[in-house]
Design an enzyme around this catalytic site. Structure first.
Site, PDB file in Angstrom:
ATOM      1  N   SER A 123     -89.775 -55.674  15.793  1.00 18.21           N
ATOM      2  CA  SER A 123     -89.659 -54.287  16.215  1.00 18.21           C
ATOM      3  C   SER A 123     -88.621 -54.141  17.330  1.00 18.21           C
ATOM      4  CB  SER A 123     -91.040 -53.880  16.742  1.00 18.21           C
ATOM      5  OG  SER A 123     -91.074 -52.539  17.036  1.00 18.21           O
ATOM      6  N   GLY A 124     -87.928 -52.996  17.349  1.00 19.93           N
ATOM      7  CA  GLY A 124     -86.905 -52.797  18.377  1.00 19.93           C
ATOM      8  C   GLY A 124     -87.456 -52.610  19.784  1.00 19.93           C
ATOM      9  N   HIS A 125     -88.627 -51.950  19.866  1.00 17.61           N
ATOM     10  CA  HIS A 125     -89.048 -51.521  21.208  1.00 17.61           C
ATOM     11  C   HIS A 125     -89.628 -52.638  22.066  1.00 17.61           C
ATOM     12  CE1 HIS A 125     -93.530 -50.858  20.775  1.00 17.61           C
ATOM     13  NE2 HIS A 125     -93.211 -50.884  19.506  1.00 17.61           N
ATOM     14  N   CYS A 162    -102.378 -51.400  21.645  1.00 25.45           N
ATOM     15  CA  CYS A 162    -102.868 -50.621  20.518  1.00 25.45           C
ATOM     16  C   CYS A 162    -104.365 -50.360  20.616  1.00 25.45           C
ATOM     17  CB  CYS A 162    -102.556 -51.338  19.221  1.00 25.45           C
ATOM     18  SG  CYS A 162    -100.854 -51.839  19.162  1.00 25.45           S
ATOM     19  N   THR A 211     -83.367 -41.318   4.615  1.00 34.37           N
ATOM     20  CA  THR A 211     -82.062 -41.380   5.285  1.00 34.37           C
ATOM     21  C   THR A 211     -82.152 -42.313   6.482  1.00 34.37           C
ATOM     22  OG1 THR A 211     -81.607 -39.149   4.560  1.00 34.37           O
ATOM     23  CG2 THR A 211     -80.249 -39.971   6.372  1.00 34.37           C
ATOM     24  N   GLN A 237     -93.627 -60.558  18.851  1.00 38.66           N
ATOM     25  CA  GLN A 237     -93.687 -61.018  20.245  1.00 38.66           C
ATOM     26  C   GLN A 237     -92.836 -62.272  20.468  1.00 38.66           C
ATOM     27  OE1 GLN A 237     -94.868 -59.292  22.658  1.00 38.66           O
ATOM     28  NE2 GLN A 237     -96.065 -57.778  21.535  1.00 38.66           N
ATOM     29  N   ASN A 270     -99.714 -61.227  20.808  1.00 36.56           N
ATOM     30  CA  ASN A 270     -99.423 -60.184  21.797  1.00 36.56           C
ATOM     31  C   ASN A 270    -100.359 -60.192  22.997  1.00 36.56           C
ATOM     32  OD1 ASN A 270    -100.830 -59.485  19.301  1.00 36.56           O
ATOM     33  ND2 ASN A 270    -101.239 -57.510  20.228  1.00 36.56           N
TER      34      ASN A 270
HETATM   35  N1  PLP Z   1     -97.175 -57.071  15.745  1.00 37.44           N
HETATM   36  C1  PLP Z   1     -97.376 -57.434  17.022  1.00 37.44           C
HETATM   37  C2  PLP Z   1     -97.696 -58.857  17.337  1.00 37.44           C
HETATM   38  C3  PLP Z   1     -97.280 -56.493  18.043  1.00 37.44           C
HETATM   39  O1  PLP Z   1     -97.492 -56.851  19.316  1.00 37.44           O
HETATM   40  C4  PLP Z   1     -96.979 -55.138  17.699  1.00 37.44           C
HETATM   41  C5  PLP Z   1     -96.942 -54.095  18.755  1.00 37.44           C
HETATM   42  O2  PLP Z   1     -97.602 -54.177  19.772  1.00 37.44           O
HETATM   43  C6  PLP Z   1     -96.768 -54.826  16.354  1.00 37.44           C
HETATM   44  C7  PLP Z   1     -96.883 -55.815  15.399  1.00 37.44           C
HETATM   45  C8  PLP Z   1     -96.456 -53.432  15.923  1.00 37.44           C
HETATM   46  O3  PLP Z   1     -95.162 -53.063  16.287  1.00 37.44           O
HETATM   47  P1  PLP Z   1     -94.702 -51.541  16.143  1.00 37.44           P
HETATM   48  O4  PLP Z   1     -95.131 -50.849  17.382  1.00 37.44           O
HETATM   49  O5  PLP Z   1     -93.206 -51.605  16.004  1.00 37.44           O
HETATM   50  O6  PLP Z   1     -95.320 -51.008  14.915  1.00 37.44           O
END
Ligand code: PLP
Length: 377
Positions: A195-197, A319, A232, A175, A147
């Site tokens: 992940s969706g976002h 993060c 659910t 990523q 990331n």
């Molecule tokens: N793994 C990687 C490489 C990421 O970049 C991220 C989010 O930045 C995650 C895991 C975590 O994803 P989520 O926000 O869906 O928990």
């Protein structure tokens, strides 16, 4: 102007449109046996099929979760239950916090964790991986793309090493999804998360792929997801994720466009600004990411000046960008963060050439301002 797509992406309006009925009139619980519930259940199955087909996986190998962090934690905690006699895990020193924190927790439980080192470009040495394997190695966990740096790791080779040695292999593909081909019949991966976002769906929906032959022990008990993830189902978000995956097919060319914009940006910054350092692997890098530092300019200060120009970039992984601590990923690369602290620019589907031009101008101006200020202090 938004250039922080590794952190999160804007929800695609088509995804929102697809979700809307499930927040309005189609609110049935998929466990209900009357038609309102059955409809939700059928639509979940369609989304699951879309995702499974995209990954060349089987539908029953796809589990919906709340996010990739949950998927990562579940995959690891399930793996350790598959053979309690094995107490050694191999991962890297550049994994996402959700993996790192789980490893720290396992250390407290008595597990021995090997964190593979990286070189100054953030690259792994597969020889180190091979020589770290022990008789009691249970699991290897390596991300597909990083990331912060954008590095792509050699997952096919790593999964082959895991297979030869009868070790489980978990891969965080957050990523990588949408940025490179992921064929789970070709890549021998036991568990995989995303992940969706990060792909234009909302926050709060994730996927855990579990290969059919792998025993899975859930973290959240309940009858949903074939007893593998209770609670659910988040129907609207599952539908949104299915749509976002479907849209990736129409956006295959985006990666080329994005790579061209990223390369232009890098090229221009290198020509217009002296004393620049680009972090990460210059060859095996996802198309959208640029981690770049300007000698003597603090990334946090640069970020704030850029924000005043309405330009959003990041100082590293989203993060940990509130933490004062330097990024452990950059530390693992032995980065000279006192002189070269990088900003991370991560492009996305909606960035245009015009925006890149404005970004270049903005960075050139901001770096000149901050260097001038620094020389006066
Ligand atoms: N793994 C990687 C490489 C990421 O970049 C991220 C989010 O930045 C995650 C895991 C975590 O994803 P989520 O926000 O869906 O928990």
């Amino acid at each position: 102007m938004y250039f922080d797509n590794n952190s999160t992406t804007k929800c695609d309006p088509i995804v929102l449109e697809a979700m809307k009925p499930f927040l309005e009139e189609q609110y049935g619980n998929p466990s209900s046996i009357y038609s309102l519930g059955v409809y939700s259940k059928e639509k979940i199955q369609q989304a699951r099929k879309e995702i499974a087909d995209f990954l060349n996986a089987d539908e029953d190998e796809i589990i919906f979760t709340s996010c990739a962090s949950e998927s990562n934690v579940c995959a690891i905690l399930s793996a350790i239950q598959s053979d309690p006699s094995k107490k050694h895990i191999i991962t890297t020193s550049v994994e996402h916090a959700s993996i790192m924190e789980t490893m720290k927790y396992l250390e407290q439980l008595g597990y021995d964790i090997t964190y593979l080192s990286v070189d100054q470009f953030g690259r792994l040495d597969l020889q180190e991986l091979r020589s770290s394997i022990r008789k009691d190695t249970l699991l290897i966990a390596v991300m597909m793309a990083n990331n912060e740096l954008g590095n792509i790791y050699p997952i096919a080779e790593i999964s082959a090493i895991a297979r030869e040695n009868h070790i489980l292999f978990h891969c965080d593909a957050v990523q990588a999804i949408g940025k490179m081909k992921i064929d789970l019949k070709e890549l021998d991966i036991d568990t995989l998360s995303f992940s969706g976002h990060k792909i234009y769906a909302p926050k709060g929906i994730g996927i855990l792929y579990v290969k059919r032959e792998i025993p899975y022990v859930p973290l959240i008990f309940g009858h949903q997801e074939k007893n593998r993830r209770g609670g659910t189902e988040n129907v609207p978000y599952i539908i949104g994720l299915g749509k976002a995956i479907e849209l990736l097919k129409n956006h295959e060319l985006d990666n080329q466009k994005i790579a061209t914009l990223r390369d232009q940006l890098e090229e221009q910054l290198k020509t217009q600004i002296p004393d620049i350092l680009v972090y990460g692997d210059p060859i095996n890098r996802i198309s959208n990411t640029l981690s770049i530092a300007f000698k003597g300019v603090k990334a946090t200060e640069l970020l704030l000046v850029l924000e005043s120009f309405q330009i959003y970039v990041s100082t590293g992984s989203a993060c940990n960008s509130y933490e004062e601590k330097p990024s452990y990923v950059l530390e693992a690369c032995h980065a000279d963060l006192d002189n070269y602290s990088p900003i991370r620019i991560s492009l996305g589907r909606y960035n245009t050439e015009e925006e890149i031009e404005k970004l270049i101008k903005g960075i050139v101006k901001a770096v000149a301002m901050l260097r001038k200020k620094g020389s006066r202090e």
